[in-house]
Design a protein around this motif. Structure first.
Motif, PDB file in Angstrom:
ATOM      1  N   ALA A 195      35.541  30.989  35.856  1.00  0.00           N
ATOM      2  CA  ALA A 195      36.815  30.147  35.963  1.00  0.00           C
ATOM      3  C   ALA A 195      37.363  30.624  37.211  1.00  0.00           C
ATOM      4  N   ASP A 196      38.076  29.903  37.915  1.00  0.00           N
ATOM      5  CA  ASP A 196      38.757  30.482  39.281  1.00  0.00           C
ATOM      6  C   ASP A 196      40.203  31.078  38.764  1.00  0.00           C
ATOM      7  N   LEU A 197      40.859  30.828  37.694  1.00  0.00           N
ATOM      8  CA  LEU A 197      41.958  31.149  37.155  1.00  0.00           C
ATOM      9  C   LEU A 197      42.325  31.135  35.667  1.00  0.00           C
ATOM     10  N   VAL A 198      42.697  32.147  35.300  1.00  0.00           N
ATOM     11  CA  VAL A 198      43.046  32.250  33.781  1.00  0.00           C
ATOM     12  C   VAL A 198      44.553  32.296  33.629  1.00  0.00           C
ATOM     13  N   ALA A 199      45.059  31.260  32.684  1.00  0.00           N
ATOM     14  CA  ALA A 199      46.430  31.491  32.202  1.00  0.00           C
ATOM     15  C   ALA A 199      46.563  31.794  30.676  1.00  0.00           C
ATOM     16  N   ALA A 201      38.591  41.597  35.704  1.00  0.00           N
ATOM     17  CA  ALA A 201      37.658  42.448  36.619  1.00  0.00           C
ATOM     18  C   ALA A 201      37.037  41.230  37.355  1.00  0.00           C
ATOM     19  N   THR A 202      37.145  40.187  37.205  1.00  0.00           N
ATOM     20  CA  THR A 202      36.327  38.941  37.940  1.00  0.00           C
ATOM     21  C   THR A 202      37.058  37.753  38.378  1.00  0.00           C
ATOM     22  N   THR A 203      38.261  37.534  37.798  1.00  0.00           N
ATOM     23  CA  THR A 203      39.008  36.370  37.719  1.00  0.00           C
ATOM     24  C   THR A 203      40.437  36.770  37.738  1.00  0.00           C
ATOM     25  N   THR A 204      41.099  35.864  38.432  1.00  0.00           N
ATOM     26  CA  THR A 204      42.803  35.883  38.631  1.00  0.00           C
ATOM     27  C   THR A 204      43.528  35.571  37.257  1.00  0.00           C
ATOM     28  N   VAL A 205      44.413  36.272  36.694  1.00  0.00           N
ATOM     29  CA  VAL A 205      44.937  36.220  35.599  1.00  0.00           C
ATOM     30  C   VAL A 205      46.662  36.171  35.781  1.00  0.00           C
ATOM     31  N   LEU A 206      47.096  35.053  35.605  1.00  0.00           N
ATOM     32  CA  LEU A 206      48.386  35.077  35.746  1.00  0.00           C
ATOM     33  C   LEU A 206      49.280  36.040  34.941  1.00  0.00           C
ATOM     34  N   ASN A 212      39.226  23.125  41.712  1.00  0.00           N
ATOM     35  CA  ASN A 212      39.023  24.570  41.016  1.00  0.00           C
ATOM     36  C   ASN A 212      39.372  24.314  39.271  1.00  0.00           C
ATOM     37  N   SER A 213      38.949  25.527  38.844  1.00  0.00           N
ATOM     38  CA  SER A 213      38.604  25.545  37.406  1.00  0.00           C
ATOM     39  C   SER A 213      39.635  26.415  36.663  1.00  0.00           C
ATOM     40  N   VAL A 214      40.242  25.953  35.907  1.00  0.00           N
ATOM     41  CA  VAL A 214      41.175  26.794  35.287  1.00  0.00           C
ATOM     42  C   VAL A 214      41.065  26.907  33.666  1.00  0.00           C
ATOM     43  N   LEU A 215      41.059  27.962  33.093  1.00  0.00           N
ATOM     44  CA  LEU A 215      41.126  28.241  31.726  1.00  0.00           C
ATOM     45  C   LEU A 215      42.340  28.500  31.164  1.00  0.00           C
ATOM     46  N   LEU A 216      42.871  27.843  29.957  1.00  0.00           N
ATOM     47  CA  LEU A 216      44.097  28.308  29.343  1.00  0.00           C
ATOM     48  C   LEU A 216      43.836  28.885  28.279  1.00  0.00           C
ATOM     49  N   ALA A 217      44.145  30.307  28.078  1.00  0.00           N
ATOM     50  CA  ALA A 217      43.730  30.716  26.779  1.00  0.00           C
ATOM     51  C   ALA A 217      44.499  30.493  25.697  1.00  0.00           C
ATOM     52  N   ILE A 269      43.223  19.621  39.355  1.00  0.00           N
ATOM     53  CA  ILE A 269      42.733  20.927  38.686  1.00  0.00           C
ATOM     54  C   ILE A 269      41.883  20.500  37.466  1.00  0.00           C
ATOM     55  N   ASP A 270      40.747  21.091  37.208  1.00  0.00           N
ATOM     56  CA  ASP A 270      39.925  20.902  36.168  1.00  0.00           C
ATOM     57  C   ASP A 270      40.344  22.189  35.218  1.00  0.00           C
ATOM     58  N   ALA A 271      41.064  21.771  34.262  1.00  0.00           N
ATOM     59  CA  ALA A 271      41.549  22.533  33.539  1.00  0.00           C
ATOM     60  C   ALA A 271      41.145  22.229  31.990  1.00  0.00           C
TER      61      ALA A 271
END
Length: 276
Positions: free
Chosen positions: A48-52, A75-80, A2-7, A31-33
């Motif tokens: 990304a699969d999820l953005v935090a 619109a396209t990605t889960t955001v916590l 899974n790919s996660v981006l930490l903003a 997790i690939d973050a």
């Protein structure tokens, strides 16, 4: 994987203080973050699969742009927590909407006359921008002094003098559980507890009354959107002998990973759970 981006923001490109502990915790869970600056047009948020949202600490002067970015990502990605949560949390007027939750008395003022009436009601008051963070723009208006309303919308609260004796307590709630707590005290001559103004933060043992109030506050806030919040930091002050909520940070609360490295493990568990 899974790919996660930490903003984060341009001032914190590597991530928030202590980010190494979170990086390691996410890797340990397969997790690939990576950290990415929220307004960097080259970032593939859609992939990304999820953005935090983490250390986006420049949003307060660009709130409309920030919210537009979150909506586009969501619109396209889960955001916590999500854009609708950030929408209400950016304006501290939410403090007047928490129902029966004990809150430091808060007045939303739009004129110098209303601020003058608040000073007459409480005496010395703290004036804060309704959209702001990091203690920037916070001032004290003392009874008897000239009163001028700042340009931006503000809120006013009584000056809670226990900030100098008890400090401010912050409870971290992650995945619906109160998991850790810190105490923050201001530097000399200050009421702001932020490090850039001389404040100091230390870990303290979890306490029942504070954690119960923090959970109560986040449950009340969850009613704004009709779903539980993924994470939040609840700031508390002792007012008239009782703990009261001073702020809810559910957009980009620092996890204080340099003080509370164990928060990394709990936050990584949250991310893993949301990835399913």
């Amino acid at each position: 994987m899974n790919s996660v981006l930490l903003a984060t923001s341009r001032d914190w490109p590597a991530g928030e203080p202590g980010h190494e502990t979170l990086d390691k915790a996410l890797i340990a869970r397969g997790i690939d973050a990576r950290w990415a600056v929220w307004d960097d047009a080259s970032v593939d948020w859609v992939g990304a699969d999820l953005v935090a949202v983490r250390s986006t600490w420049d949003y307060m002067t660009r709130s409309e742009e920030f919210l537009a970015w979150v909506h586009s990502v969501e619109a396209t990605t889960t955001v916590l927590n999500g854009a609708d949560v950030f929408q209400w949390n950016l304006d501290k007027g939410y403090l007047a909407r928490l129902g029966d939750v004990p809150v430091v008395p808060t007045r939303l003022v739009v004129s110098a006359a209303e601020l003058e009436a608040t000073v007459a009601e409480f005496g010395d008051v703290v004036v804060k921008p309704r959209v702001g963070a990091g203690g920037i723009g916070v001032t004290v208006v003392r009874r008897g002094n000239a009163i001028a309303l700042p340009d931006a919308p503000v809120l006013a609260q009584p000056l809670v003098t226990t900030i100098h004796t008890d400090g401010e307590t912050s409870v971290f709630v992650i995945g619906g559980e109160a998991v850790s707590m810190v105490n923050k005290v201001p530097g000399a001559g200050e009421i702001r507890v932020h490090e850039q103004f001389g404040g100091r933060t230390t870990e303290v043992a979890m306490s029942g009354p504070e954690s119960v109030l923090a959970l109560e506050a986040l449950r009340a806030a969850a009613e704004f959107t009709g779903r539980p919040l993924d994470y939040g930091r609840v700031d508390l002050l002792k007012y008239d002998g009782n703990w009261c909520v001073s702020e809810l940070e559910v957009t980009e609360p620092g996890l204080y990973l340099d003080v509370l490295p164990a928060n990394a493990e709990v936050f990584a568990d949250l991310v893993a759970a949301r990835l399913g």
